[in-house]
Design a protein around this motif. Structure first.
Motif, PDB file in Angstrom:
ATOM      1  N   ASP A  21       0.395  -1.395  -0.015  1.00 52.49           N
ATOM      2  CA  ASP A  21      -0.062   0.012   0.315  1.00 52.49           C
ATOM      3  C   ASP A  21       0.906   1.609   0.103  1.00 52.49           C
ATOM      4  OD1 ASP A  21      -2.546   1.571   0.963  1.00 52.49           O
ATOM      5  OD2 ASP A  21      -2.015   1.677   2.631  1.00 52.49           O
ATOM      6  N   ALA A  22       1.792   1.372   1.145  1.00 49.84           N
ATOM      7  CA  ALA A  22       3.034   2.375   0.720  1.00 49.84           C
ATOM      8  C   ALA A  22       3.694   2.446  -0.401  1.00 49.84           C
ATOM      9  CB  ALA A  22       3.560   2.428   1.898  1.00 49.84           C
ATOM     10  N   SER A  23       3.726   1.254  -1.160  1.00 49.45           N
ATOM     11  CA  SER A  23       4.741   1.514  -2.186  1.00 49.45           C
ATOM     12  C   SER A  23       3.572   2.074  -3.721  1.00 49.45           C
ATOM     13  CB  SER A  23       5.748  -0.160  -2.347  1.00 49.45           C
ATOM     14  OG  SER A  23       5.941  -0.430  -2.209  1.00 49.45           O
ATOM     15  N   VAL A  24       2.565   1.905  -4.019  1.00 47.26           N
ATOM     16  CA  VAL A  24       1.578   2.069  -4.531  1.00 47.26           C
ATOM     17  C   VAL A  24       1.718   3.531  -4.504  1.00 47.26           C
ATOM     18  CG1 VAL A  24      -0.800   2.286  -4.821  1.00 47.26           C
ATOM     19  CG2 VAL A  24       0.631   0.005  -5.401  1.00 47.26           C
ATOM     20  N   ASP A  25       1.477   4.036  -3.287  1.00 48.98           N
ATOM     21  CA  ASP A  25       1.629   5.603  -2.969  1.00 48.98           C
ATOM     22  C   ASP A  25       2.651   6.134  -3.541  1.00 48.98           C
ATOM     23  OD1 ASP A  25      -1.478   5.327  -1.957  1.00 48.98           O
ATOM     24  OD2 ASP A  25      -0.910   6.174   0.339  1.00 48.98           O
ATOM     25  N   LEU A  26       3.353   5.614  -3.495  1.00 52.20           N
ATOM     26  CA  LEU A  26       5.258   6.265  -3.631  1.00 52.20           C
ATOM     27  C   LEU A  26       5.239   6.591  -5.635  1.00 52.20           C
ATOM     28  CD1 LEU A  26       7.099   5.228  -0.935  1.00 52.20           C
ATOM     29  CD2 LEU A  26       6.791   7.457  -1.073  1.00 52.20           C
TER      30      LEU A  26
ATOM     31  N   VAL B 145      12.495   7.913  -6.638  1.00 50.02           N
ATOM     32  CA  VAL B 145      11.966   8.880  -5.628  1.00 50.02           C
ATOM     33  C   VAL B 145      14.083   8.518  -5.661  1.00 50.02           C
ATOM     34  CG1 VAL B 145      10.568   7.671  -4.218  1.00 50.02           C
ATOM     35  CG2 VAL B 145      12.301   6.568  -3.897  1.00 50.02           C
ATOM     36  N   GLY B 146      14.344   7.702  -6.355  1.00 43.28           N
ATOM     37  CA  GLY B 146      15.649   7.665  -5.813  1.00 43.28           C
ATOM     38  C   GLY B 146      16.605   6.356  -5.697  1.00 43.28           C
ATOM     39  N   THR B 147      17.545   5.764  -6.702  1.00 37.31           N
ATOM     40  CA  THR B 147      18.259   4.742  -6.392  1.00 37.31           C
ATOM     41  C   THR B 147      18.866   5.009  -4.589  1.00 37.31           C
ATOM     42  OG1 THR B 147      19.717   4.479  -8.508  1.00 37.31           O
ATOM     43  CG2 THR B 147      20.410   2.877  -6.614  1.00 37.31           C
ATOM     44  N   GLY B 148      19.084   5.534  -4.349  1.00 35.69           N
ATOM     45  CA  GLY B 148      19.233   5.525  -2.905  1.00 35.69           C
ATOM     46  C   GLY B 148      18.807   5.578  -1.840  1.00 35.69           C
ATOM     47  N   ASP B 149      17.301   6.560  -1.999  1.00 43.43           N
ATOM     48  CA  ASP B 149      16.406   7.063  -1.048  1.00 43.43           C
ATOM     49  C   ASP B 149      15.598   5.955  -0.607  1.00 43.43           C
ATOM     50  OD1 ASP B 149      18.176   9.784  -1.106  1.00 43.43           O
ATOM     51  OD2 ASP B 149      16.943  10.242  -2.543  1.00 43.43           O
ATOM     52  N   ILE B 150      15.360   5.114  -1.400  1.00 43.00           N
ATOM     53  CA  ILE B 150      14.212   4.133  -1.427  1.00 43.00           C
ATOM     54  C   ILE B 150      13.555   3.758  -0.386  1.00 43.00           C
ATOM     55  CG2 ILE B 150      15.702   2.386  -2.810  1.00 43.00           C
ATOM     56  CD1 ILE B 150      12.580   0.974  -3.191  1.00 43.00           C
ATOM     57  N   LYS B 151      14.814   3.290   0.679  1.00 46.41           N
ATOM     58  CA  LYS B 151      14.708   3.097   2.094  1.00 46.41           C
ATOM     59  C   LYS B 151      13.831   3.637   2.880  1.00 46.41           C
ATOM     60  CE  LYS B 151      16.324  -1.240   2.949  1.00 46.41           C
ATOM     61  NZ  LYS B 151      15.398  -3.193   3.652  1.00 46.41           N
ATOM     62  N   ASP B 152      14.772   5.027   3.101  1.00 45.46           N
ATOM     63  CA  ASP B 152      13.994   6.448   3.884  1.00 45.46           C
ATOM     64  C   ASP B 152      12.805   6.679   3.511  1.00 45.46           C
ATOM     65  OD1 ASP B 152      17.196   6.340   4.471  1.00 45.46           O
ATOM     66  OD2 ASP B 152      17.720   7.921   3.496  1.00 45.46           O
ATOM     67  N   GLU B 153      12.140   6.640   1.798  1.00 42.34           N
ATOM     68  CA  GLU B 153      11.327   6.870   1.740  1.00 42.34           C
ATOM     69  C   GLU B 153      10.451   6.235   2.131  1.00 42.34           C
ATOM     70  OE1 GLU B 153      10.381  10.064   0.260  1.00 42.34           O
ATOM     71  OE2 GLU B 153      12.423  10.792  -0.079  1.00 42.34           O
ATOM     72  N   LEU B 154      10.416   4.643   1.903  1.00 41.35           N
ATOM     73  CA  LEU B 154       9.202   4.106   2.028  1.00 41.35           C
ATOM     74  C   LEU B 154       8.994   3.802   3.604  1.00 41.35           C
ATOM     75  CD1 LEU B 154       7.590   1.726   0.827  1.00 41.35           C
ATOM     76  CD2 LEU B 154       9.746  -0.012   1.123  1.00 41.35           C
ATOM     77  N   ARG B 155      10.250   4.068   4.831  1.00 38.54           N
ATOM     78  CA  ARG B 155      10.608   3.949   5.918  1.00 38.54           C
ATOM     79  C   ARG B 155       9.564   4.946   6.242  1.00 38.54           C
ATOM     80  NH1 ARG B 155      11.953   6.140  10.710  1.00 38.54           N
ATOM     81  NH2 ARG B 155      12.063   4.195  12.191  1.00 38.54           N
ATOM     82  N   GLN B 156       9.840   6.136   5.445  1.00 36.64           N
ATOM     83  CA  GLN B 156       9.192   6.925   6.404  1.00 36.64           C
ATOM     84  C   GLN B 156       7.025   7.757   5.679  1.00 36.64           C
ATOM     85  OE1 GLN B 156      10.280   9.916   8.022  1.00 36.64           O
ATOM     86  NE2 GLN B 156       7.441  10.344   7.905  1.00 36.64           N
ATOM     87  N   ARG B 157       6.702   6.854   5.058  1.00 32.37           N
ATOM     88  CA  ARG B 157       5.825   6.544   3.764  1.00 32.37           C
ATOM     89  C   ARG B 157       4.535   5.837   4.632  1.00 32.37           C
ATOM     90  NH1 ARG B 157       3.047   8.079  -0.478  1.00 32.37           N
ATOM     91  NH2 ARG B 157       4.149  10.329   0.350  1.00 32.37           N
ATOM     92  N   ASN B 158       5.718   4.626   5.554  1.00 31.42           N
ATOM     93  CA  ASN B 158       4.584   3.666   6.259  1.00 31.42           C
ATOM     94  C   ASN B 158       4.565   4.345   7.736  1.00 31.42           C
ATOM     95  OD1 ASN B 158       4.870   1.232   4.698  1.00 31.42           O
ATOM     96  ND2 ASN B 158       6.995   1.065   5.373  1.00 31.42           N
TER      97      ASN B 158
END
Length: 411
Positions: free
Chosen positions: A290-295, A304-317
């Motif tokens: 669900d969070a991934s589909v939002d992003l 969101v960028g090669t290096g930012d996926i972990k940070d962005e996904l965590r923040q969206r969760n």
């Protein structure tokens, strides 16, 4: 014995030893796969294998999965343009380097491989992995008497049980296919017995994707086996094995039954009905999907960028209240979603093309049915796991997708 030694000497002389070693290591231990890659490359240099222009021309085709795999890796480089977390990006690029190395390597070199030797090396690796995992789990089991040390994640100690089940299922597929083409009854029996042995450990792994693939492969290959051997008595025997196996699992492995029933229960209810702070296997996947589909909706084209996926996904969760999966810092648990979030639509498209391109006939293609079976297993494995985010998935995926198209069978 002398005949066996002569065959071993011949294989040592001909090679490619690195390819056979990789086949043996894939189901055994992910930590050793980097060593296998090194041996494959060094062997070609030491043997001074010529680079043939006709092979390069043949591989430069949109039908070649290696081309799409290279483009998939290239999109990770493009994703650096709008990346802030360069430390993670550099680590990610290094970890996924074989996604670019193998396509280039097999573009230049066409290994001459004895397919039967390759298959046997992989099967022996699967058997070796079972023996090693059982030995590692046995001590805890004997000291405690608790059966859970001999199943699930406690049994699969060399890699994640989902990946282990996938590679065991490839060996299972190989054994069934060898039983189909075998003429000698003893060989048929031994191949079927080996397949049954591996199936038992797929069940013991308690991998849900393993259960699904085990059912599909069994039905498909058993139907082919019955058609090939034209024996009407095989139908009730196969049915009895399936039913008996199901009864045994239901009676002896309630935890496996519970995992499956829990999955159906979770999938049948709306997402809002679950505790957002939890991180149970299936609900965790629904949350991160669900969070991934939002992003993806917000970063459709370039991610969101090669290096930012972990940070962005965590923040969206965290923003959506999925604190359980946020604390575990989970990825998307679906490679297509994970790649789309990180590097955009072209990344997920190129990844899909690594699968789709295998559907086209690549002449000469004498082992197409084997290749399609392997690719089908890998495709299903990508759906519940971000398989290309860890070495246990990256190297085997890159190897199979490129080698299976490039190699030349030795008669």
């Amino acid at each position: 014995m002398n005949l066996l030694m002569e065959k071993i000497k011949q294989i040592m002389k001909e090679g490619p030893l690195g390819i056979y070693l990789m086949a043996f290591l894939i189901p055994l231990n992910a930590k050793w796969l980097g060593f296998g890659v090194l041996i494959i490359i060094l062997e070609q240099i030491i043997r001074r294998t010529p680079i043939r222009k006709e092979n390069i021309k043949k591989q430069l085709s949109l039908k070649n999965p290696g081309l799409w795999l290279f483009l998939f890796y290239f999109m990770h480089i493009v994703g650096l343009i709008h990346t802030e977390n360069m430390a993670f990006a550099n680590m990610d690029l290094g970890m996924k380097a074989t996604l670019a190395i193998f396509p280039v390597f097999f573009l230049l070199y066409q290994p001459l491989v004895r397919w039967s030797v390759f298959v046997k090396c992989f099967v022996f690796g699967a058997f070796a992995s079972i023996l090693v995992n059982v030995a590692l789990s046995m001590e805890a089991f004997l000291s405690s008497g608790a059966f859970y040390y001999m199943r699930g994640s406690n049994l699969s100690q060399m890699m994640h049980r989902g990946y282990w089940a996938v590679y065991l299922l490839m060996a299972y597929l190989f054994l069934l296919k060898m039983a189909i083409v075998a003429v000698d009854r003893i060989k048929i029996f031994l191949n079927l017995l080996g397949a049954l042995f591996i199936a038992v450990f797929v069940v013991l792994s308690e991998s849900k994707v393993g259960y699904l693939l085990l059912a599909v492969i069994s039905i498909w290959e058993v139907v082919k086996f019955i058609k090939a051997h034209k024996n009407k008595w095989l139908i009730p025997i196969a049915a009895a094995v399936f039913v008996g196996g199901g009864i045994l699992v239901y009676a002896l492995m309630p935890s496996a039954v519970q995992r499956i029933s829990k999955t159906f229960e979770v999938m049948s209810k709306p997402l809002e009905s679950y505790d957002k702070t939890g991180a149970e296997s299936t609900t965790a996947r629904l949350f991160v999907w669900d969070a991934s589909v939002d992003l993806i909706k917000e970063n459709f084209w370039f991610g969101v960028g090669t290096g930012d996926i972990k940070d962005e996904l965590r923040q969206r969760n965290l923003d959506k209240g999925y604190t359980g999966v946020a604390q575990m810092n989970l990825n998307s648990h679906n490679q297509f979603l994970n790649s789309h979030v990180a590097i955009g639509v072209f990344g997920s498209l190129f990844l899909l093309m690594t699968i789709v391109s295998n559907l086209f006939k690549f002449n000469p293609d004498p082992f197409r049915s084997w290749r399609l079976g392997i690719v089908f297993i890998l495709f299903i494995a990508l759906l519940p796991e971000s398989m290309l985010e860890v070495q246990a998935g990256i190297i085997p995926y890159a190897f199979f997708l490129t080698f299976l198209t490039a190699f030349k069978p030795k008669v």
